[in-house]
Motif scaffolding. Structure first.
Motif, PDB file in Angstrom:
ATOM      1  N   GLN A 199       0.832  -1.201   0.000  1.00 52.77           N
ATOM      2  CA  GLN A 199       0.000   0.000   0.000  1.00 52.77           C
ATOM      3  C   GLN A 199       0.871   1.258   0.000  1.00 52.77           C
ATOM      4  O   GLN A 199       1.879   1.320   0.695  1.00 52.77           O
ATOM      5  N   THR A 240      -4.830   7.750  -8.202  1.00 52.11           N
ATOM      6  CA  THR A 240      -5.431   6.462  -7.822  1.00 52.11           C
ATOM      7  C   THR A 240      -5.913   5.685  -9.043  1.00 52.11           C
ATOM      8  O   THR A 240      -5.988   4.455  -9.008  1.00 52.11           O
ATOM      9  N   GLU A 241      -6.250   6.404 -10.120  1.00 54.40           N
ATOM     10  CA  GLU A 241      -6.621   5.717 -11.367  1.00 54.40           C
ATOM     11  C   GLU A 241      -5.393   5.116 -12.053  1.00 54.40           C
ATOM     12  O   GLU A 241      -5.463   4.035 -12.634  1.00 54.40           O
ATOM     13  N   ASN A 268      -2.677   1.528  -8.871  1.00 52.46           N
ATOM     14  CA  ASN A 268      -3.632   0.779  -8.050  1.00 52.46           C
ATOM     15  C   ASN A 268      -3.209   0.671  -6.587  1.00 52.46           C
ATOM     16  O   ASN A 268      -4.052   0.499  -5.702  1.00 52.46           O
ATOM     17  N   ILE A 320      -1.884   2.928  -4.677  1.00 53.17           N
ATOM     18  CA  ILE A 320      -2.091   4.143  -3.874  1.00 53.17           C
ATOM     19  C   ILE A 320      -3.429   4.051  -3.159  1.00 53.17           C
ATOM     20  O   ILE A 320      -4.482   4.019  -3.783  1.00 53.17           O
ATOM     21  N   LYS A 321      -3.380   3.993  -1.830  1.00 53.23           N
ATOM     22  CA  LYS A 321      -4.593   3.839  -1.021  1.00 53.23           C
ATOM     23  C   LYS A 321      -5.056   5.156  -0.411  1.00 53.23           C
ATOM     24  O   LYS A 321      -6.208   5.272   0.002  1.00 53.23           O
ATOM     25  N   THR A 322      -4.165   6.121  -0.309  1.00 55.62           N
ATOM     26  CA  THR A 322      -4.567   7.403   0.253  1.00 55.62           C
ATOM     27  C   THR A 322      -3.675   8.507  -0.306  1.00 55.62           C
ATOM     28  O   THR A 322      -2.481   8.291  -0.569  1.00 55.62           O
ATOM     29  N   VAL A 324      -7.992  11.474  -0.710  1.00 56.24           N
ATOM     30  CA  VAL A 324      -8.467  10.132  -1.054  1.00 56.24           C
ATOM     31  C   VAL A 324      -8.106   9.212   0.103  1.00 56.24           C
ATOM     32  O   VAL A 324      -7.004   9.298   0.658  1.00 56.24           O
TER      33      VAL A 324
END
Length: 454
Positions: free
Chosen positions: A208, A232-233, A236, A238-240, A262
């Protein structure tokens, strides 16, 4: 004695390496410090600065190279302030770091502990789970990279061999967006601009990724909402994506205000079998696998039993204490940063640990409170920042009379000083062991066991 002057050229043999990575040579009794050399090099040295009792020089020509010398595999290692040892073999680097530690404990601390074998790192590249890239203005274009040695001049380069390759891809994507949208980089001389730093964290096991953009003003940073979605698009993992506001004229990278664009502003990873929540402000060792080896050895030094009470000072997100929590009756953690304590409390619940208490406050102040309320830990773990422990913290650690104090330090000079003070307060410095968590840099971690004198 011959007097050296600026621009004099002399022949010099390098006989040692200083803590900051400079080679050391002597000429007619004068100590000369030279960067980017190896022990055993014989060089033609140009004197660039003359001080009262020493000089600084630089290599004009390499007359006879050391057996330790290798070819650097990084095109900017001569200019970047990160890797000081990319021009010598890793074996030579480990020997130098082990010597740094021994010299500090013997010279500064006047101590004679047992030195255990130095623990080198299996992976010397791509090991960092965190990177901070300064952003600067270059004639109207925003650039980022790393600070040149002993300066705040940004060397424009993102493909650092110490960072995961995906970090470079993310940074380059961000910088393309920044320049396409004419977002001004921060100018620390004029105190103008918006984007100061790009700060990335990645879970070594989870994968992550957290993206943190350090800006001068939240109100002017609305454009980064679009960037957060694009990131984030594109990536994949990247969670925040988080904004951090730092409007102060300071060398400190992060401010205290956070805004998640995000996700919830945290990522999770695994450390010593525990699930760990990590925020931008929380301390987390940059080399996860090597830190696990360090923590397991620290637990061995601690000699814990099911009846033990463990006090974890400077605990950060609780990673060290939580790695030992199941071996003890009670764990108390202390940390001055509230965000880290919040993470620690999440980590306790996530991992089903019921015997831990975490307290936010200065180590010395909380140690006094714990002493006055009757806490008498069997073992104290102390993992202070580079400046080490202050005197009140050390005094209350000793007053609580633990059987053992296990210290983990990223600065062997302050660790040696603190161990000498603890010696005055009734503790013997028994064992010292170096761990390389930061290959190719001058930094090194030190693990110390102190026991109560009879």
């Amino acid at each position: 004695m011959e007097i050296l002057r600026k621009n004099d050229i002399i022949e010099l043999e390098i006989t040692d390496i200083s803590n900051d990575g400079n080679g050391v040579g002597h000429y007619n009794g004068i100590t000369i410090f030279v960067p980017a050399v190896a022990v055993g090099d014989v060089i033609s040295c140009r004197i660039v600065m003359v001080k009262k009792s020493f000089c600084y020089g630089r290599v004009e020509n390499l007359i006879n190279p050391s057996e330790d010398r290798i070819e650097s595999d990084c095109p900017v290692s001569k200019y970047c302030g990160g890797c000081s040892f990319r021009h010598i073999s890793y074996e030579a680097e480990c020997l130098a770091k082990d010597k740094f530690i021994r010299d500090s404990f013997e010279r500064i601390g006047k101590l004679s502990p047992e030195y255990l074998s130095f623990c080198g790192c299996k992976d010397t590249d791509l090991y960092r789970n965190k990177a901070q890239y300064p952003v600067a203005d270059d004639n109207g274009k925003a650039v980022c990279g790393f600070y040149a040695r002993r300066s705040h001049r940004v060397v424009e380069y993102t493909r650092c061999r110490l960072q995961p390759e995906i970090f470079s891809d993310i940074v380059e994507f961000i910088m393309a967006f920044v320049n396409e949208n004419h977002i001004p980089a921060y100018n620390e001389v004029a105190l103008k601009g918006l984007l100061r730093h790009i700060y990335l964290r990645r879970g070594a096991y989870s994968g992550q990724i957290m993206v943190c953009l350090v800006v001068t003003d939240f109100k002017k940073a609305k454009v980064f909402g679009k960037l957060a979605v694009l990131l984030t698009e594109k990536f994949n993992d990247i969670k925040t994506v988080v904004l951090n506001e730092n409007s102060k004229n300071t060398n400190v990278i992060l401010g205290t205000k956070m805004k998640a664009l995000v996700g919830d502003g945290t990522i999770t990873d695994t450390m010593c079998g525990n699930t760990i929540s990590i925020s931008p402000l929380s301390f987390y060792q940059v080399n996860t696998q090597q830190a696990e080896l360090l923590y397991y050895k620290a637990a061995e030094f601690a000699g814990l039993t099911p009846d033990s009470t463990l006090l974890d000072l400077y605990c950060g997100t609780g990673t060290i204490g939580l790695s030992m929590a199941r071996q003890v009756k009670k764990l108390v953690g202390v940390e001055v940063i509230q965000a880290a304590i919040d993470n620690a409390n999440v980590n306790v619940k996530t991992n089903g640990i019921t015997n831990a208490e975490f307290i936010c406050g200065d180590a010395g102040t909380v140690a006094k409170v714990l002493y006055e309320r009757g806490e008498r830990p069997d073992v104290i773990i102390a993992d202070p920042a580079r400046k080490g422990c202050d005197r009140p913290s050390l005094e209350y650690m000793a007053k609580m009379s633990p059987d053992r104090i296990v210290m983990i330090s990223c600065n062997h000079t302050t660790a040696a000083r603190d161990c000498a003070i603890l010696g005055e307060l009734g503790y013997s410095c028994d064992k010292v062991m170096g761990f390389d968590l930061f290959p190719r840099t001058t930094s090194v971690e030190t693990l110390i066991l102190l026991t109560k004198k009879n």
